[in-house]
Design a protein around this motif. Structure first.
Motif, PDB file in Angstrom:
ATOM      1  N   ASP A 153       0.701  -1.138  -0.071  1.00 47.58           N
ATOM      2  CA  ASP A 153       0.047   0.165  -0.077  1.00 47.58           C
ATOM      3  C   ASP A 153       0.642   1.176  -0.168  1.00 47.58           C
ATOM      4  O   ASP A 153       0.610   2.217  -0.853  1.00 47.58           O
ATOM      5  CB  ASP A 153      -0.972  -0.072   1.198  1.00 47.58           C
ATOM      6  CG  ASP A 153      -2.198  -0.459   0.862  1.00 47.58           C
ATOM      7  OD1 ASP A 153      -2.448  -1.075  -0.329  1.00 47.58           O
ATOM      8  OD2 ASP A 153      -3.179  -0.549   1.772  1.00 47.58           O
ATOM      9  N   ALA A 154       1.968   1.116   0.859  1.00 51.78           N
ATOM     10  CA  ALA A 154       2.908   2.370   0.903  1.00 51.78           C
ATOM     11  C   ALA A 154       3.456   2.536  -0.495  1.00 51.78           C
ATOM     12  O   ALA A 154       3.529   3.708  -1.099  1.00 51.78           O
ATOM     13  CB  ALA A 154       4.228   2.139   1.858  1.00 51.78           C
ATOM     14  N   VAL A 155       3.650   1.605  -1.220  1.00 53.23           N
ATOM     15  CA  VAL A 155       4.367   1.796  -2.580  1.00 53.23           C
ATOM     16  C   VAL A 155       3.403   2.257  -3.498  1.00 53.23           C
ATOM     17  O   VAL A 155       3.538   3.289  -4.456  1.00 53.23           O
ATOM     18  CB  VAL A 155       4.995   0.443  -3.107  1.00 53.23           C
ATOM     19  CG1 VAL A 155       5.474   0.550  -4.574  1.00 53.23           C
ATOM     20  CG2 VAL A 155       6.168   0.204  -2.211  1.00 53.23           C
ATOM     21  N   ARG A 156       2.164   1.787  -3.550  1.00 52.61           N
ATOM     22  CA  ARG A 156       1.071   2.068  -4.429  1.00 52.61           C
ATOM     23  C   ARG A 156       0.678   3.526  -4.237  1.00 52.61           C
ATOM     24  O   ARG A 156       0.421   4.304  -5.238  1.00 52.61           O
ATOM     25  CB  ARG A 156      -0.013   1.082  -4.107  1.00 52.61           C
ATOM     26  CG  ARG A 156      -1.361   1.550  -4.959  1.00 52.61           C
ATOM     27  CD  ARG A 156      -2.323   0.393  -4.616  1.00 52.61           C
ATOM     28  NE  ARG A 156      -3.002   0.453  -3.499  1.00 52.61           N
ATOM     29  CZ  ARG A 156      -3.837   1.109  -2.878  1.00 52.61           C
ATOM     30  NH1 ARG A 156      -4.550   2.062  -3.810  1.00 52.61           N
ATOM     31  NH2 ARG A 156      -4.197   0.958  -1.690  1.00 52.61           N
ATOM     32  N   MET A 157       0.459   3.992  -2.863  1.00 51.47           N
ATOM     33  CA  MET A 157      -0.034   5.258  -2.923  1.00 51.47           C
ATOM     34  C   MET A 157       0.971   6.170  -2.994  1.00 51.47           C
ATOM     35  O   MET A 157       0.692   7.271  -3.669  1.00 51.47           O
ATOM     36  CB  MET A 157      -0.657   5.448  -1.269  1.00 51.47           C
ATOM     37  CG  MET A 157      -1.722   4.561  -0.950  1.00 51.47           C
ATOM     38  SD  MET A 157      -3.068   4.869  -2.205  1.00 51.47           S
ATOM     39  CE  MET A 157      -3.394   6.716  -1.845  1.00 51.47           C
TER      40      MET A 157
END
Length: 359
Positions: free
Chosen positions: A87-91
């Motif tokens: 999620d961190a990479v995606r956002m």
């Protein structure tokens, strides 16, 4: 047999002083003290941010899935724990889209204000085992003051986004925070009457005294046991302050898209999302400190008990999110002004009378 005496309530040596002694920084005067304080602040901030990263992308989904009888994330890492990194990479890799008519720099500053107001509050929270950055005499007043700065960030986000849904969310956030922060502070003052101080460390120490002995076990004088009515009032007001169900009207997805955060994306959305969960944990830390004995507890180290208590508050917010429907904005304001405020003042007066008679 003593129920709580096995673990020290609170080390009187503050974290910066302890770090200064361990590293020898105290030999460098003011510069060394500032550096030790900075190292301590980084440690405390990292601890809170780590718990927030665990709570937001992973624990929230797991708890909600359990309550609603659904299958949660389970494909990325053990028990789906890898979703935090995913999620961190995606956002963070998403494009930061700035509204054409956004009022900058207010639009840019709003997420920072929301996050920093929560992090500043942890400075005076006694976490056990000497983990406390500062213990001023006005500690409780300080934590209420800095946490209230978040309202300014929400207003900035709503106004500066140049979006009617964001504006409505910002206005709702202000109305809600004003309606519930007064009962929150007034209920907190009833604890001050019992403890006789605003100093967080002293409030924790006062709860270390024995309240009652049952079958040879000393039950501590936690203010949640001494005045359960005040504890429930504070808990409800805190849920409203952090915008959790049934009081999540400032961002109500079924009514105003996402409220004040509608126009935020990428790293700015992450900051606002992070700020929300930091404020949940800050609310849990305040509840643990003034009602649940702070880091006090048997056998385990104080910091472990402190973390358990604030996670219990987080679990309660997610429980309500899955079980209690959202109230309308008019109902929310009415509950705050006509219900909680009246009850909070009644509790304050009753506490003052009881303490006065006992004294």
């Amino acid at each position: 047999m003593s129920g709580m005496a096995s673990v020290p309530l609170q080390d009187t040596v503050l974290l910066p002083e302890r770090l200064g002694n361990l590293t020898g920084l105290d030999q460098f005067g003011l510069a060394g003290e500032l550096l030790a304080t900075l190292i301590g602040a980084i440690f405390v901030g990292s601890l809170m941010l780590t718990m927030t990263a665990l709570a937001g992308p992973w624990a929230k989904r797991k708890i909600t899935a359990s309550f609603t009888d659904r299958i949660s994330i389970n494909q990325i890492g053990p028990a789906g724990i890898g979703i935090i990194i995913a999620d961190a990479v995606r956002m963070l890799s998403k494009e930061l889209i700035v509204p054409e008519n956004a009022d900058r720099p207010a639009w840019d500053l709003a997420p920072i204000v929301v996050v920093s107001s929560a992090l500043l509050g942890f400075a005076v929270i006694p976490m056990g085992n000497g983990i406390q950055l500062a213990d001023p005499e006005v500690g409780l007043a300080y934590v209420f003051a800095v946490s209230g700065i978040a309202s300014l960030g929400l207003v900035m986000a709503g106004y500066a986004s140049a979006n009617k849904y964001s504006m409505l969310g910002g206005l709702r956030a202000v109305a809600q925070n004003v309606a519930y922060e007064i009962p929150l502070v007034v209920t907190g003052m009833s604890v001050v009457i019992f403890a006789g101080t605003l100093q967080m460390g002293e409030i924790v120490a006062a709860q270390g005294e024995t309240f009652v002995t049952i079958v040879g076990i000393d039950v501590p004088r936690w203010y949640a046991l001494v005045n359960p009515f005040a504890f429930v009032l504070f808990l409800v007001a805190n849920f409203a302050e952090v915008g959790r169900n049934p009081f999540d009207t400032p961002e109500a997805p079924t009514e105003i898209v996402a409220g004040y955060q509608t126009e935020y994306s990428s790293v700015y959305f992450v900051l606002i999302y992070l700020g929300e969960f930091l404020h949940i944990f800050l609310g849990g830390a305040i509840i643990a400190t003034i009602f649940l004995g702070g880091p006090a507890g048997p056998v385990l180290p104080g910091i472990v008990w402190f973390i358990i208590k604030i996670w219990a508050v987080f679990f309660a917010t997610q429980w309500l999110r899955s079980a209690v429907p959202r109230v309308r904005i008019d109902q929310l304001i009415e509950i705050g002004w006509k219900g909680l405020l009246v009850l909070a003042f009644a509790n304050l007066v009753l506490t003052a009378v009881i303490v006065g008679l006992i004294a």
